[in-house]
Scaffold this active site. Structure first.
Site, PDB file in Angstrom:
ATOM      1  CB  CYS A 130      -0.951   0.003   1.194  1.00  0.00           C
ATOM      2  SG  CYS A 130      -0.205  -0.556   2.728  1.00  0.00           S
ATOM      3  CG  HIS A 237      -0.668   4.074   4.499  1.00  0.00           C
ATOM      4  ND1 HIS A 237      -1.314   3.760   5.672  1.00  0.00           N
ATOM      5  CD2 HIS A 237      -0.240   2.882   3.978  1.00  0.00           C
ATOM      6  CE1 HIS A 237      -1.294   2.443   5.849  1.00  0.00           C
ATOM      7  NE2 HIS A 237      -0.658   1.895   4.836  1.00  0.00           N
TER       8      HIS A 237
END
Ligand code: A2P
Length: 331
Positions: A130, A237
């Protein structure tokens, strides 16, 4: 358009459920649909496109039926065992685990960056980590223009990247309970520890970012370093990215270059405090960049901030985009 048979493996997990949501939103041409997970949730029901599907236990016989594409997000050991079984049955697996990413026979793909790598798949295509996926969009844009020499990543990663267990650790430690997923409470802390420690002192997450960046940008010699940190944020994130280029660049041109790249959004206006933040990026499929500024300690250096929904673009959306490319090839 030819309809395909599609299976989701790990359909009850955090990424698995987002696979279903993204598949519905993007309205993929699906004929037969299968949801698979472990024996723990076999027999339970999942609703997809207004229809109920019974979760099947993943077994060696799961791919005996005709399935064109299987989206896997059920952990590395499940992928290690079952992705080759699926591929041997003619299924193309899009695998979200770390298991196959660095295998030289497995393409590692971000559709906006290296879609051509899909062409040499042998039955398994890996979805990158990710944190790597979101960084690839701005870095590809910049590399094509100014040639990247070195990258320094510092990440601020959400607990949803640790699946249900990670999410519960933040909820529970917020209430003063002991953590069960991570060695320390994530509430009120930043943990410089994602995945296991390696012999060189890096964590595996850091090594994934380093190696996957080189593979996706097709540059084995690229200098890359990373510090990956888990922070008490539920989703999305954030990353500080420092880049050194071979070539001189103009700061406004660097901003325009990133803004023009597909699915990359520039949000950068100090006067209005505009820069990407996690709560704004949750639920979005684009990657956001901001705080773009020259690194004045280098001749050709750039600093920027990059935020994306790690469960969507960082996992489910990227995998579904790969499936869309495969479906286009099947027509
Ligand atoms: P289950 O719900 O039956 O345990 P998360 O990362 O959010 O924790 O999700 C992990 C996903 O992987 C879940 O869907 C989980 O199913 C699935 N899974 C875990 N182990 C296996 C296994 N051995 N076989 C099939 N699916 C598995």
């Amino acid at each position: 358009m030819k309809k395909i048979n599609l299976a989701v493996v790990g359909a009850t997990g955090m990424v698995g459920r987002t696979f279903l949501k993204v598949l519905e939103e993007r309205n993929l041409p699906i004929e037969n649909f299968y949801v698979m997970a472990s024996a723990r949730s076999a027999g339970s029901t999942i609703t997809f496109m207004g229809k109920d599907y019974v979760v099947e236990e993943l077994t060696e016989n799961s791919f005996d039926k005709p399935i064109d594409i299987a989206l896997f997000s059920a952990g590395g050991s499940t992928s290690a065992k079952f992705a080759p079984i699926a591929a041997a049955h003619g299924v193309t697996v899009v695998d979200n685990s770390a298991q196959w990413r660095m295998d030289p026979n497995v393409p590692l793909v971000v559709p906006e960056v290296n879609p051509e790598d899909i062409d040499w798949n042998k039955g398994i295509i890996a979805n990158p980590n990710c944190s790597t996926i979101q960084a690839m969009l701005p870095l590809k844009a910049l590399d094509d223009k100014y040639k990247i020499k070195r990258v320094v990543y510092s990440t601020y990663q959400a607990v949803s990247g640790g699946g249900m267990g990670g999410w519960m650790d933040l909820e529970n430690t917020m209430k003063g309970e002991a953590p069960s997923k991570w060695p320390h409470p994530i509430y009120n802390n930043c943990l410089p520890h994602i995945d296991v420690f390696m012999e060189n002192g890096y964590t595996k997450e850091e090594m994934k970012m380093i190696e996957e960046t080189r593979k996706i940008l097709h540059n084995d010699n690229l200098k890359v370093t990373a510090t990956t940190v888990r922070v008490p944020v539920f989703n999305c994130h954030s990353e500080s990215i420092n880049v050194e280029f071979e070539n001189a660049f103009d700061i406004e041109d660097a901003k325009a270059t990133m803004a023009a790249f597909p699915n990359l959004v520039l949000q950068d206006d100090a006067a209005t405090n505009a820069y990407p933040i996690a709560t704004d990026c949750t639920g979005k499929d684009e990657v956001y960049v901001g705080r773009v500024r020259r690194d004045e300690s280098l001749d050709n250096g750039l600093n920027f901030w990059c935020v994306a929904d790690n469960i969507r673009k960082g996992a489910a959306t990227n995998a579904v985009q790969i499936a869309e490319l495969l479906i286009k090839k099947m027509q």
